[in-house]
Every structure is written in structure tokens, then in C-alpha cells.
Design a protein around this motif. Structure first.
Motif, PDB file in Angstrom:
ATOM      1  N   PHE A 119      12.482   4.398  10.934  1.00 55.49           N
ATOM      2  CA  PHE A 119      11.356   3.469  10.927  1.00 55.49           C
ATOM      3  C   PHE A 119      10.120   4.129  10.306  1.00 55.49           C
ATOM      4  O   PHE A 119       9.441   3.541   9.456  1.00 55.49           O
ATOM      5  N   LEU A 120       9.818   5.361  10.716  1.00 59.41           N
ATOM      6  CA  LEU A 120       8.673   6.078  10.143  1.00 59.41           C
ATOM      7  C   LEU A 120       8.833   6.277   8.640  1.00 59.41           C
ATOM      8  O   LEU A 120       7.868   6.144   7.884  1.00 59.41           O
ATOM      9  N   ASN A 121      10.040   6.579   8.210  1.00 60.95           N
ATOM     10  CA  ASN A 121      10.293   6.730   6.778  1.00 60.95           C
ATOM     11  C   ASN A 121      10.063   5.416   6.038  1.00 60.95           C
ATOM     12  O   ASN A 121       9.496   5.394   4.943  1.00 60.95           O
ATOM     13  N   PHE A 122      10.512   4.312   6.624  1.00 59.37           N
ATOM     14  CA  PHE A 122      10.286   3.004   6.012  1.00 59.37           C
ATOM     15  C   PHE A 122       8.791   2.703   5.909  1.00 59.37           C
ATOM     16  O   PHE A 122       8.319   2.199   4.897  1.00 59.37           O
ATOM     17  N   ILE A 123       8.048   3.014   6.968  1.00 55.65           N
ATOM     18  CA  ILE A 123       6.599   2.775   6.954  1.00 55.65           C
ATOM     19  C   ILE A 123       5.935   3.597   5.853  1.00 55.65           C
ATOM     20  O   ILE A 123       5.096   3.093   5.110  1.00 55.65           O
ATOM     21  N   ASN A 124       6.319   4.865   5.747  1.00 54.41           N
ATOM     22  CA  ASN A 124       5.721   5.717   4.721  1.00 54.41           C
ATOM     23  C   ASN A 124       6.049   5.230   3.320  1.00 54.41           C
ATOM     24  O   ASN A 124       5.239   5.362   2.406  1.00 54.41           O
ATOM     25  N   ALA A 125       7.213   4.639   3.149  1.00 49.16           N
ATOM     26  CA  ALA A 125       7.610   4.133   1.835  1.00 49.16           C
ATOM     27  C   ALA A 125       7.001   2.766   1.540  1.00 49.16           C
ATOM     28  O   ALA A 125       6.986   2.335   0.396  1.00 49.16           O
ATOM     29  N   MET A 126       6.487   2.108   2.581  1.00 49.84           N
ATOM     30  CA  MET A 126       6.016   0.740   2.439  1.00 49.84           C
ATOM     31  C   MET A 126       4.840   0.626   1.470  1.00 49.84           C
ATOM     32  O   MET A 126       4.743  -0.341   0.743  1.00 49.84           O
ATOM     33  N   GLY A 127       3.958   1.578   1.451  1.00 49.70           N
ATOM     34  CA  GLY A 127       2.807   1.493   0.552  1.00 49.70           C
ATOM     35  C   GLY A 127       1.800   0.484   1.046  1.00 49.70           C
ATOM     36  O   GLY A 127       1.217   0.645   2.101  1.00 49.70           O
ATOM     37  N   SER A 128       1.619  -0.584   0.305  1.00 51.10           N
ATOM     38  CA  SER A 128       0.624  -1.585   0.689  1.00 51.10           C
ATOM     39  C   SER A 128       1.296  -2.928   0.914  1.00 51.10           C
ATOM     40  O   SER A 128       2.414  -3.163   0.493  1.00 51.10           O
ATOM     41  N   ILE A 129       0.567  -3.795   1.586  1.00 52.27           N
ATOM     42  CA  ILE A 129       1.037  -5.149   1.844  1.00 52.27           C
ATOM     43  C   ILE A 129       0.076  -6.100   1.149  1.00 52.27           C
ATOM     44  O   ILE A 129      -1.117  -6.085   1.406  1.00 52.27           O
ATOM     45  N   ASP A 130       0.615  -6.905   0.250  1.00 55.75           N
ATOM     46  CA  ASP A 130      -0.208  -7.874  -0.474  1.00 55.75           C
ATOM     47  C   ASP A 130      -1.444  -7.224  -1.094  1.00 55.75           C
ATOM     48  O   ASP A 130      -2.524  -7.787  -1.081  1.00 55.75           O
ATOM     49  N   GLY A 131      -1.294  -6.001  -1.575  1.00 62.09           N
ATOM     50  CA  GLY A 131      -2.389  -5.309  -2.230  1.00 62.09           C
ATOM     51  C   GLY A 131      -3.376  -4.633  -1.294  1.00 62.09           C
ATOM     52  O   GLY A 131      -4.262  -3.935  -1.737  1.00 62.09           O
ATOM     53  N   ALA A 132      -3.252  -4.864   0.012  1.00 63.70           N
ATOM     54  CA  ALA A 132      -4.159  -4.227   0.969  1.00 63.70           C
ATOM     55  C   ALA A 132      -3.595  -2.873   1.370  1.00 63.70           C
ATOM     56  O   ALA A 132      -2.397  -2.719   1.525  1.00 63.70           O
ATOM     57  N   LYS A 133      -4.466  -1.902   1.534  1.00 60.35           N
ATOM     58  CA  LYS A 133      -3.988  -0.578   1.916  1.00 60.35           C
ATOM     59  C   LYS A 133      -3.585  -0.547   3.387  1.00 60.35           C
ATOM     60  O   LYS A 133      -4.039  -1.369   4.186  1.00 60.35           O
ATOM     61  N   LYS A 134      -2.714   0.403   3.727  1.00 61.75           N
ATOM     62  CA  LYS A 134      -2.303   0.571   5.113  1.00 61.75           C
ATOM     63  C   LYS A 134      -3.472   1.128   5.912  1.00 61.75           C
ATOM     64  O   LYS A 134      -4.239   1.942   5.424  1.00 61.75           O
ATOM     65  N   PRO A 135      -3.596   0.699   7.167  1.00 61.80           N
ATOM     66  CA  PRO A 135      -4.646   1.288   8.007  1.00 61.80           C
ATOM     67  C   PRO A 135      -4.322   2.746   8.324  1.00 61.80           C
ATOM     68  O   PRO A 135      -3.156   3.123   8.419  1.00 61.80           O
ATOM     69  N   ASP A 136      -5.373   3.577   8.457  1.00 65.97           N
ATOM     70  CA  ASP A 136      -5.148   4.969   8.848  1.00 65.97           C
ATOM     71  C   ASP A 136      -4.832   5.008  10.348  1.00 65.97           C
ATOM     72  O   ASP A 136      -4.738   3.973  11.005  1.00 65.97           O
ATOM     73  N   ALA A 137      -4.674   6.195  10.901  1.00 66.97           N
ATOM     74  CA  ALA A 137      -4.252   6.336  12.294  1.00 66.97           C
ATOM     75  C   ALA A 137      -5.240   5.686  13.270  1.00 66.97           C
ATOM     76  O   ALA A 137      -4.833   4.973  14.197  1.00 66.97           O
ATOM     77  N   ILE A 138      -6.512   5.908  13.080  1.00 61.61           N
ATOM     78  CA  ILE A 138      -7.517   5.332  13.979  1.00 61.61           C
ATOM     79  C   ILE A 138      -7.588   3.822  13.789  1.00 61.61           C
ATOM     80  O   ILE A 138      -7.614   3.060  14.763  1.00 61.61           O
ATOM     81  N   GLU A 139      -7.591   3.374  12.544  1.00 57.38           N
ATOM     82  CA  GLU A 139      -7.599   1.940  12.277  1.00 57.38           C
ATOM     83  C   GLU A 139      -6.357   1.277  12.874  1.00 57.38           C
ATOM     84  O   GLU A 139      -6.428   0.173  13.412  1.00 57.38           O
ATOM     85  N   GLY A 140      -5.233   1.968  12.789  1.00 61.99           N
ATOM     86  CA  GLY A 140      -3.995   1.446  13.350  1.00 61.99           C
ATOM     87  C   GLY A 140      -4.079   1.249  14.856  1.00 61.99           C
ATOM     88  O   GLY A 140      -3.617   0.235  15.391  1.00 61.99           O
ATOM     89  N   GLN A 141      -4.686   2.206  15.547  1.00 61.48           N
ATOM     90  CA  GLN A 141      -4.843   2.079  16.997  1.00 61.48           C
ATOM     91  C   GLN A 141      -5.795   0.933  17.357  1.00 61.48           C
ATOM     92  O   GLN A 141      -5.555   0.194  18.320  1.00 61.48           O
ATOM     93  N   LEU A 142      -6.854   0.789  16.592  1.00 56.74           N
ATOM     94  CA  LEU A 142      -7.767  -0.326  16.813  1.00 56.74           C
ATOM     95  C   LEU A 142      -7.057  -1.652  16.562  1.00 56.74           C
ATOM     96  O   LEU A 142      -7.165  -2.598  17.356  1.00 56.74           O
TER      97      LEU A 142
END
Length: 126
Positions: free
Chosen positions: A22-45
Motif C-alpha cells: 500500500f505504501l509503495n502504491f501511495i508513493n507511486a501515485m504522484g498526484s490526483i487530478d493535478g493536485a499534489k499529495k498532502p505532506d505528513a502534517i497536511e495528511g494528519q489534518l
């Protein structure tokens, strides 16, 4: 006392856990609809926002700024503003009290979590 490391302490690629896949898939995912992935803190929020939303509870900016285990108020405020800027949340001023702002996940955030769910299912099935 030193810890002796042997090859048996490591997982082989054939026996890697679903979570590692799952972590490997997330790392390979890149962006969604052109939006960047949230960083660790943004992800927790974003997780806190999505959980509150799933329970049909309003979450305020002030509630999120109290999450001191994640970072300082200044850090959290900046990350929250960034989540808004990249399109994952809307900050809506309360009509009764203009000092309060509700944080609402956008369709992009919901789609992000739908994609994570698909990746998790894929990792478990692999």
C-alpha cells in the motif's frame, strides 16, 4: 549492547505485507487530478477533517490548531492554508460568529480518499 542483524530480520519482496505494498502504491501515485499529495502534517489534518465529516460533525480551524502533537499552531495554520490553496478543503466563515471558520473537505479530498481506498484494496488483493 549491539544488535546483530541477519538476513532473516528483513522481509523478502515476495512476503512483503499488504501495508508495505500500500505504501509503495501511495508513493507511486504522484498526484490526483493535478493536485499534489498532502505532506505528513497536511495528511494528519486532512484525516481529522475527513473523520469529522464522516461523522457529520463540523470541525473548526480552532479545533485543528489544538492538535499540538502534530505541530505548532503556526505550522498547523500554514498547512491548513495550504490544504485550502491546493483544493482539498474549504474554509467557510460561520454565519452566526464571524470569528469561527468551518473546515469542509472538497470533492478533490473525497476523491483522494476514494483513490486511497482503491489502492488499499489492491494492496490486500496482491
Amino acid at each position: 549492547m549491539a544488535y546483530k542483524i541477519s538476513e532473516t530480520n528483513y522481509m523478502s519482496k515476495n512476503t512483503s505485507s499488504s501495508y508495505i505494498r500500500f505504501l509503495n502504491f501511495i508513493n507511486a501515485m504522484g498526484s490526483i487530478d493535478g493536485a499534489k499529495k498532502p505532506d505528513a502534517i497536511e495528511g494528519q489534518l486532512l484525516e481529522a477533517i475527513m473523520l469529522a465529516n464522516s461523522e457529520k460533525q463540523a470541525i473548526l480551524v480552532g479545533d485543528l490548531l489544538k492538535m499540538s502533537h502534530i505541530g505548532s499552531q503556526a505550522t498547523l495554520h500554514g498547512r491548513l492554508k495550504n490544504l485550502s490553496k491546493i483544493g482539498f478543503v474549504l474554509l467557510v466563515t460561520d454565519t452566526l460568529d464571524g470569528r469561527k471558520k468551518k473546515v469542509i473537505p472538497t470533492k478533490l479530498a473525497i476523491k483522494y480518499y476514494e483513490n486511497l481506498s482503491k489502492l488499499l484494496a489492491k494492496a490486500v488483493m496482491a
